[in-house]
Design an enzyme around this catalytic site. Structure first.
Site, mmCIF file in Angstrom:
data_model
loop_
_atom_site.group_PDB
_atom_site.id
_atom_site.type_symbol
_atom_site.label_atom_id
_atom_site.label_comp_id
_atom_site.label_asym_id
_atom_site.label_seq_id
_atom_site.Cartn_x
_atom_site.Cartn_y
_atom_site.Cartn_z
ATOM 1 N N SER A 76 0.788 -1.225 0.000
ATOM 2 C CA SER A 76 0.000 0.000 0.000
ATOM 3 C C SER A 76 0.819 1.274 0.000
ATOM 4 O O SER A 76 0.305 2.326 -0.325
ATOM 5 C CB SER A 76 -0.945 -0.007 1.212
ATOM 6 O OG SER A 76 -1.858 -1.066 1.100
ATOM 7 N N GLY A 77 2.079 1.224 0.392
ATOM 8 C CA GLY A 77 2.886 2.432 0.358
ATOM 9 C C GLY A 77 2.907 3.162 1.681
ATOM 10 O O GLY A 77 2.446 2.680 2.705
ATOM 11 N N ASN A 82 1.207 -1.326 4.991
ATOM 12 C CA ASN A 82 0.913 -2.703 5.350
ATOM 13 C C ASN A 82 1.008 -3.564 4.104
ATOM 14 O O ASN A 82 0.945 -3.065 2.985
ATOM 15 C CB ASN A 82 -0.472 -2.824 5.985
ATOM 16 C CG ASN A 82 -1.561 -2.221 5.117
ATOM 17 O OD1 ASN A 82 -1.961 -2.803 4.117
ATOM 18 N ND2 ASN A 82 -2.036 -1.033 5.480
ATOM 19 N N LYS A 98 -3.021 -10.050 6.090
ATOM 20 C CA LYS A 98 -2.644 -8.638 6.098
ATOM 21 C C LYS A 98 -1.732 -8.399 7.285
ATOM 22 O O LYS A 98 -2.101 -8.640 8.434
ATOM 23 C CB LYS A 98 -3.882 -7.744 6.189
ATOM 24 C CG LYS A 98 -3.531 -6.256 6.190
ATOM 25 C CD LYS A 98 -4.780 -5.398 6.020
ATOM 26 C CE LYS A 98 -4.422 -3.930 5.960
ATOM 27 N NZ LYS A 98 -5.593 -3.074 5.675
ATOM 28 N N ASP A 192 -11.675 3.753 3.130
ATOM 29 C CA ASP A 192 -11.023 3.787 1.819
ATOM 30 C C ASP A 192 -11.658 2.814 0.830
ATOM 31 O O ASP A 192 -10.988 1.986 0.219
ATOM 32 C CB ASP A 192 -9.523 3.487 1.966
ATOM 33 C CG ASP A 192 -8.707 4.016 0.789
ATOM 34 O OD1 ASP A 192 -9.260 4.813 0.004
ATOM 35 O OD2 ASP A 192 -7.544 3.623 0.649
#
Length: 511
Positions: A76-77, A82, A98, A192
Site C-alpha cells: 500500500s505504500g 501494510n 494482512k 477507503d
C-alpha cells in the site's frame, strides 16, 4: 508435510494492483461448521466459512513461507504501510494475511477487540475475516482468499476484455448489499472504499474486502487514495462517517460507468452537462441501456454531494440498484469472461506405512481415539523433558497456579471429561511461561473427542513446532487430517511419524 518447513503456495485478494492472474489451484475442502450468532444462513457462502479464530505467528509464517517476498500480493505504500500475503494453511485452506507495521496498534486489546468485531460478520457479499494474530509487536488479519483479481484490474488493466454492462450493475448491487449488511450489523464505517477493495471469488461474484472494515492503525489515516477521491468532510476533520462511505461508493460507481479513474469534481461537471454518452466507458461500445445508465449516473451524483446530509443511505442504494439488475440467470463467471475452475478429483492415496508402527502409530492408523487416550495417559509428560528450564525466580505464585491448572486438566483428561480438560489446558498454555508438546497433544485429542478436528490439527501442529522431531505430534496431525477427510495428507503424515520412530529405533534423533 510439517508445520514449520512446508513450501506453501496460494492465491489471495490484493488491495492494490499486482500483475498476476492465475487459475485457482485445486484443493480438497474440509467442511466447517459456522459458529457465528445471529447470521442468516442464506447470507453465508455454502456454510464453508470457518469460525473466527486466533492464529499463532508460527502458523502464519509456515502458511506464507516465512512471509516471503514472492508471496506479497499487495503493497500500500507510505500512507497505509501494510502488506498482504498469500498463504495456505496446514488444512489446505487458502488465505490472505494482512500484516501491519510494528506497533500500528500499540494496544493489543484494542486490536483484538476490533478484529473480533469484524470477525463476527458473515455474509456472501463480504470477503470474510476468519482470524487474527496478535503476538508481541505483530498484528495480522487473516481472511478468505479471492482467486479472480480486483475490480480495478478488470476495469483498468484488461484492455483486451472489458466487463459487460449487466455485470457492472451486479457489482454495484452486490457491494451496496455488503455495505447495507455492515450498517445493519453495527459496522457502518468502511475505510477507503475503492475499486481495489472489490474482489472476485471462484464463482466470479464480486465481494467487498473485510480489510476495509478496520483502519490501517489505531490512529492512522483511513484513506490512502488520492486526495481528489477523498470525502470533503474527511479533509476537514479527519473523521470517517457513514456518509463518507456513501461518497466513496459514488466514486466506485464512477469507475463502473466510465471504466477509468475520474476525479469526482470533474465527473460532476460532466454529469451536469448531461452528456452521458461522453461519460460512459468506450469499451462498452454502446452495449448498455441508456435508461439504466442514467439511473446509475443520477445515483452517483447523489452519493457525491458535498454536504453529507444530502447523500442517500445504504438502504436507498440497494433499493435504487436492485430494479436495474438484468441477466439474473447468467452466472457471474460467464459475464466476467473467466473460466470457473471445478474441483479436480483427489490424487490417489499413497500406500500405508511399510515401517513397523509403535502402539501409538497403530492406534492412530486405526483412528482408535480410545487407544490414543490410554497411551497419552500412560506416557504422562515423559516426552516434555528438556523443553523447559525454569529459574528459581520463575517459581512464583503464577507458576504454581499454572501448574495447578495443568494438574486439573490432567485429572479431567484421565477421567475423559474432555471439555473440562480443554479449559484447564488452555489456562495453562495461555500463561506462556512453559511450553509443553504433551499438553498440545492431549488438548488435540480432547478436540477430536469433541468433534473439533480443525482445532485438533492446530494443536498438533503447535506440538510439532515446540518439538519438531516428535512422532506423536505427527501422529495427531494424521488423525486430525483424516477427520477432515484429507486422507492423502493424513497418510503422508503417518509415514513421516513412522520414519521418525524408525530413526529412534536405530539410535537416530527422535522422541
Amino acid at each position: 508435510m510439517g508445520c514449520c518447513g512446508s513450501s506453501l503456495r496460494a492465491e489471495t485478494h490484493p488491495e492494490k494492483q499486482t500483475n498476476h492472474h492465475q487459475s485457482r489451484p485445486t484443493e480438497q475442502r474440509p467442511s466447517f461448521s459456522l459458529q457465528v450468532a445471529a447470521t442468516p444462513l442464506d447470507s453465508v457462502i455454502g456454510g464453508e466459512v470457518p469460525p473466527f479464530a486466533e492464529f499463532s505467528l508460527s502458523e502464519l509464517k509456515a502458511a506464507t513461507n516465512g512471509f516471503g517476498a514472492e508471496n506479497i500480493v499487495s503493497e500500500s505504500g507510505d500512507k497505509a504501510p501494510n502488506l498482504v500475503y498469500k498463504g495456505r494453511l496446514q488444512n489446505r485452506r487458502w488465505i490472505a494475511v494482512k500484516k501491519f507495521t510494528k506497533m500500528a496498534w500499540p494496544d493489543p486489546k484494542q486490536f483484538v477487540e476490533d478484529a473480533r468485531g469484524v470477525g463476527k460478520l458473515r455474509h456472501r457479499r463480504l470477503v470474510n475475516l476468519i482470524g487474527y494474530c496478535c503476538e508481541g509487536d505483530e498484528r495480522l488479519l487473516v481472511a478468505e482468499y479471492m482467486p479472480n483479481d480486483t475490480l480495478a484490474k478488470h476495469l483498468f488493466h484488461w484492455e483486451s476484455q472489458t466487463i459487460e454492462w449487466a455485470m457492472r450493475l451486479r457489482v454495484a448491487y452486490y457491494i451496496a448489499e455488503a455495505l447495507e449488511y455492515g450498517s445493519n450489523e453495527g459496522r457502518p464505517l468502511y475505510h477507503d472504499l475503492n475499486a481495489y477493495r472489490v474482489l472476485f471469488d471462484e464463482d466470479g461474484d464480486p465481494r467487498l474486502s473485510c480489510f476495509g472494515l478496520m483502519k490501517n492503525s489505531r490512529d492512522g489515516k483511513s484513506y490512502s487514495t488520492n486526495l481528489a477521491y477523498t470525502p470533503p468532510e474527511y479533509l476537514r476533520n479527519g473523521r470517517v462517517t457513514p456518509e463518507s462511505v456513501i461518497f466513496s461508493f459514488g466514486t466506485v460507481l464512477l469507475d463502473l460507468l466510465s471504466g477509468k479513474r475520474i476525479p469526482p469534481s470533474h465527473a460532476l461537471d460532466m454529469i451536469r452537462s448531461r452528456n452521458i454518452l461522453q461519460f460512459m466507458d468506450s469499451h462498452l461500445e454502446g452495449n448498455f441501456s441508456t435508461e439504466e445508465a442514467t439511473a446509475l449516473v443520477d445515483l452517483a451524483s447523489q452519493c457525491l454531494q458535498y454536504e453529507p446530509r444530502d447523500r442517500p443511505n445504504t438502504k436507498n442504494l440497494v433499493s435504487i440498484i436492485a430494479p436495474l439488475q438484468t441477466k439474473l440467470e447468467v452466472p457471474s463467471y460467464v459475464m466476467l469472461g473467466i473460466q470457473k475452475h471445478e474441483e479436480a478429483p483427489p490424487p490417489p492415496a499413497p500406500s500405508p506405512p511399510q515401517l513397523r508402527l509403535s502402539p501409538m502409530g497403530e492406534a492412530c492408523s486405526r483412528m482408535d481415539l480410545t487407544a490414543i487416550h490410554q497411551i497419552l495417559v500412560k506416557t504422562h509428560y515423559r516426552d516434555d523433558e528438556g523443553t523447559n528450564e525454569l529459574s528459581f525466580q520463575e517459581w512464583t505464585q503464577q507458576m504454581r497456579d499454572m501448574l495447578d491448572a495443568r494438574k486439573r486438566g490432567d485429572y479431567a483428561f484421565r477421567d475423559k471429561d474432555f471439555k473440562a480438560a480443554i479449559e484447564c489446558y488452555t489456562q495453562f498454555l495461555d500463561v506462556g511461561t512453559m511450553v509443553s508438546p504433551t499438553v498440545h497433544a492431549r488438548r488435540s485429542l480432547c478436540h477430536l473427542m469433541c468433534d473439533q478436528p480443525d482445532a485438533a490439527l492446530r494443536d498438533a501442529m503447535q506440538a510439532q513446532c515446540v518439538y519438531p522431531d516428535w512422532p506423536t505430534a505427527f501422529y495427531m496431525q494424521a488423525v486430525a487430517l483424516a477427520k477432515l477427510n484429507m486422507q492423502a495428507d493424513s497418510l503422508d503424515m503417518l509415514n513421516e511419524a513412522a520414519e521418525l520412530e524408525n530413526k529412534k529405533q536405530k539410535g537416530g534423533k527422535g522422541s
